[in-house]
Structures are given as structure tokens and as C-alpha cells.
Motif scaffolding. Sequence first.
Motif, PDB file in Angstrom:
ATOM      1  N   LEU A 348       0.639  -1.135  -0.063  1.00 26.18           N
ATOM      2  CA  LEU A 348      -0.011  -0.023   0.045  1.00 26.18           C
ATOM      3  C   LEU A 348       0.739   1.358  -0.081  1.00 26.18           C
ATOM      4  O   LEU A 348       0.766   2.000  -0.905  1.00 26.18           O
ATOM      5  CB  LEU A 348      -1.069  -0.255   1.226  1.00 26.18           C
ATOM      6  N   LEU A 349       1.791   1.298   1.125  1.00 25.54           N
ATOM      7  CA  LEU A 349       2.786   2.670   1.036  1.00 25.54           C
ATOM      8  C   LEU A 349       3.662   2.762   0.146  1.00 25.54           C
ATOM      9  O   LEU A 349       4.079   3.948  -0.328  1.00 25.54           O
ATOM     10  CB  LEU A 349       3.285   2.642   2.231  1.00 25.54           C
ATOM     11  N   GLU A 350       4.294   1.643  -0.718  1.00 24.29           N
ATOM     12  CA  GLU A 350       5.338   1.819  -1.678  1.00 24.29           C
ATOM     13  C   GLU A 350       4.610   2.231  -2.992  1.00 24.29           C
ATOM     14  O   GLU A 350       5.407   1.901  -4.056  1.00 24.29           O
ATOM     15  CB  GLU A 350       6.036   0.804  -1.786  1.00 24.29           C
ATOM     16  N   ASN A 356       6.705   5.967 -10.136  1.00 22.01           N
ATOM     17  CA  ASN A 356       7.602   6.781 -10.990  1.00 22.01           C
ATOM     18  C   ASN A 356       8.720   5.624 -10.923  1.00 22.01           C
ATOM     19  O   ASN A 356       9.440   5.087  -9.859  1.00 22.01           O
ATOM     20  CB  ASN A 356       7.879   7.887  -9.823  1.00 22.01           C
ATOM     21  N   LYS A 357       9.045   5.233 -11.960  1.00 21.61           N
ATOM     22  CA  LYS A 357       9.821   3.834 -12.310  1.00 21.61           C
ATOM     23  C   LYS A 357      11.467   4.556 -12.175  1.00 21.61           C
ATOM     24  O   LYS A 357      12.247   3.747 -11.639  1.00 21.61           O
ATOM     25  CB  LYS A 357       9.659   3.619 -13.737  1.00 21.61           C
ATOM     26  N   GLU A 361      15.977   3.111  -9.504  1.00 24.50           N
ATOM     27  CA  GLU A 361      17.411   3.448  -9.640  1.00 24.50           C
ATOM     28  C   GLU A 361      17.808   3.734  -8.346  1.00 24.50           C
ATOM     29  O   GLU A 361      19.042   3.239  -8.043  1.00 24.50           O
ATOM     30  CB  GLU A 361      17.541   4.421 -10.631  1.00 24.50           C
ATOM     31  N   ARG A 362      17.310   4.550  -7.578  1.00 25.68           N
ATOM     32  CA  ARG A 362      17.695   5.018  -6.163  1.00 25.68           C
ATOM     33  C   ARG A 362      17.505   3.965  -5.125  1.00 25.68           C
ATOM     34  O   ARG A 362      18.067   4.164  -4.020  1.00 25.68           O
ATOM     35  CB  ARG A 362      17.075   6.442  -5.897  1.00 25.68           C
ATOM     36  N   PHE A 363      16.246   3.480  -5.121  1.00 23.95           N
ATOM     37  CA  PHE A 363      15.803   2.882  -3.847  1.00 23.95           C
ATOM     38  C   PHE A 363      15.499   1.460  -4.229  1.00 23.95           C
ATOM     39  O   PHE A 363      14.757   1.141  -5.204  1.00 23.95           O
ATOM     40  CB  PHE A 363      14.591   3.613  -3.440  1.00 23.95           C
ATOM     41  N   ALA A 364      15.385   0.475  -2.996  1.00 25.46           N
ATOM     42  CA  ALA A 364      14.780  -0.648  -3.004  1.00 25.46           C
ATOM     43  C   ALA A 364      13.698  -0.641  -2.605  1.00 25.46           C
ATOM     44  O   ALA A 364      12.745  -1.592  -2.880  1.00 25.46           O
ATOM     45  CB  ALA A 364      15.840  -1.878  -2.261  1.00 25.46           C
ATOM     46  N   HIS A 365      13.484   0.247  -1.731  1.00 31.12           N
ATOM     47  CA  HIS A 365      12.090   0.515  -0.950  1.00 31.12           C
ATOM     48  C   HIS A 365      11.839   1.814  -0.698  1.00 31.12           C
ATOM     49  O   HIS A 365      12.552   2.705  -0.376  1.00 31.12           O
ATOM     50  CB  HIS A 365      11.905  -0.236   0.297  1.00 31.12           C
TER      51      HIS A 365
END
Length: 436
Positions: A348-350, A356-357, A361-365
Motif C-alpha cells: 500500500l505505502l510503496e 515513478n519508475k 534506480e535510487r531505492f529498493a524500497h
Amino acid sequence: MNIYAWVGMLGIIFLTLLPFIKKENRSKGEIRKAIITVVIVLGIIVAVLVFNVNYPLALIAGFVAMILFNKKTYTKKRLLIYSSILVIIGIAAFSVFRDNPDYVLNHLKENPQTTSLYVAENGMELMTYQSDVVRPLASTVKMLIAVEYAMQIDAGILSKDNTVSLDDLERFYYKNTDGNGHESWLKRMESEDKIKNNVVTLHDVAIGMITYSSNANTDYLIDLLGIANINAQAKSLGLTQHEEVYPIVSAQLIPKQLDNTSISEKQLIQKLEEMPMETYRSTAIAISEQMREGTIKVEEISSDISLKLQRVWSDRLIGASANNYGKLLAIISNDELPGAAAGIVRDLLEWPMQHNKGNHERFAHLGAKGGSTVFVLNDAMYAEDHIGNKIEFVILTDNLNFWQAQMLRYNMNSFESKLLGDKDYRQKVQKELSEL
């Protein structure tokens, strides 16, 4: 657009058309100028409401259009004057509307009585600026409701695939009071062909609450999950600075229930402000129950609420501290919820990872839930990079005037992005806030 913007725009249209009461003013030239003016004003309104263009920028564009469509513009003298004006406006607009994360930092520094910031990195608290003060959460409280929803799914009390009638949701829908969140969610459901025989899945209702911030979906879930269960969940999670939850939509109807022709708005506001908080909550709950049962038909109630009454509603929204929501973010980010609940809440939160694909590139979560009213702008988010570094971030702001709210909204994304991705900037923010 707030009430003042509406008054301004409609006032221009009224004053433009007023001279045509007299027949002698109805020349072709004057009619042409009036049509151009009205079309430009309507264009500004459409740009703001439909395309989400920043109101001041739309206003500037409208001013430029007025100049371009004026025949008298095209003389050397006027071209020089208007060119100078546009240059000045351009310089001013750049200085004001340029991407400036320090605007948010400066607002925090200048308004310690109405702002909070909490930042933790890899389990260590970095910033706890006014973070133990309870402030209105607005829609940020929907994180807690999402957790209780996930826990009841995990316990087998509910199923993600349970169906919910749109008619049941509509009973909690108060038009024009959630920034078009409910309508946007419905459009998504329609575009993805997820509405079958006028029903949707329970999980899609939860998505509407978090991703689109539908207040109707929120109050439906509050009713379904049980207020006592949600409040008990807050305690079990150790959220010791969290006020009791109550329905969001029905609270907006309290003034309508109290209002009558025998009292002025000033007296109504005084009556609301003097109402004990426990009475205010129980009144909101009672109204919500009547909405569910259909004895109060919210679609028949005007959503024209003055700013002064909106202020009372905003001030009495469910409150909590930034510390508490930093703790809640850490519980979610560290997968400390039992069983399937952890994955459900992340799902839900992610939504920023889905919408935004570039975030991949910056985050795993990357998970987030904001909240706002005319006077409040909040955000709570957690992030984890690809090598396991984690950050939890909560900002709460209250008592905003129109200009502050607009500028914070404009610069919040760059502030958050820099705070999450730039260690030097985190150190700068930490240093400047710790010196106060």
C-alpha cells in the motif's frame, strides 16, 4: 483554488460583463474584448482545476494572454513597457518559484511552534526537531489505518478479495472535500477495468485510501475495521503520543448538524471550539453511523464550508507526534509486523515505486503517506537504498497561511529528495536545526 481565488476570478467575469447592461456599450469591439477576457479567466480556472497548474503561474499566463490579445499592445511604446514588465515578472517568478529545498528548512527554523521534523538513519535518530509535539496529522493518519487493515487480513478476519459495493462507499463521499482523491481513484479503477457489477475489492479500497487519499474509502475502512481496534493497534505499536481515531468525513458535517438560522457563523465557531474533544469525536462517530445507514444523505449536503469553519475542523483532526510516526515507519521498514501484514502495508505505502519508475534506480524500497488541509502540510516516508541503508523521515507543519502552503508544496519534493539522497545536506539541516 481557495475562496479568495474564486472570488477574484468570478469578480473579473462579473465586472467584465456588467457594462453590457446598457445597450450603448454593446459594440462589436467591446463584445470581442469581453469574450477574450472571459475565455482567459475560464482558461485559468480550467488550468488550475483540471491540469493542476500552480495558481500564481496560471495567473501570470493569463496576464500575458491579455496583453497579447490586446490590439493596443502592438505599438513601440507599449511593446517596450510590456517587455520590461515581463522581464521583471520573469526574474521575480524565477527567484520565487525556482527549486529551493532551503525554503522548507528556513520555514522549519522560523516556525518552531508549528513545525516538527524527525529523521532517523539506520536505526539512529539524526533529527528530533520539535518531534515530541502532537500536531494534526490530516491524511497521514491513514498509515495507521492501513496497518490495522493489514493486521486483520493477516489474522484472517478479512480478505483482500472481499468485495465492496461502490454504493456503500458513496455513503461516505462528501463531494469536493478531498482534493478529488476519490474521483481520481474511481477513474483508475475504471481505466483498469476493476469495477465489476458496481463492486471493487477491499484491497482496491485500501489502495484508494493510501495512493489517492480518498476520505470516503478511509471512513468506510474505519467503520469496517472498528475504531476501538484501530486505537488499540496504536497502543500495541507503542504510539504513546497518538490521539484517538475518529471518522474524517463526518467530522466535516458537525457544523452542518449544529448550524441553524438562529446563530451566526461566529457563534457556531465558538460552539465548536468549546465542545469537549470527547464530545466532538462521539458526534463524528454518530454522524458516520447515520451516513452508513443512509439516514444522513451526504450527497444532499452542500460542501461550501468557510475557511474559518475549515480551520476548526483542521485544528481538531487526529493528532500525533513526528516521533510516533517515525517509530511507525521504522516498524514497517524493518518488517516488524507479523506474517503477511508487513508485505500488505508495504504494497500500500510503496506506491511511489509503482508510479515513478525512476525511483527504482535510487531505492529498493520507498514508502510514503502525506496529509494536508488548507492549513496543514505533512509527509511521512521511509526509504531503503540498494545496499541496505535505511532512512525514516517525518515532517509536520501547521498554521500555514496561503503563501506558506503554496511555497511548501512547491519545494517539499526537492527538500525530501535532497534530505534522502544527500548526506551533506542532512548534516547541514541537522546542524542548523540543532543550533536553535
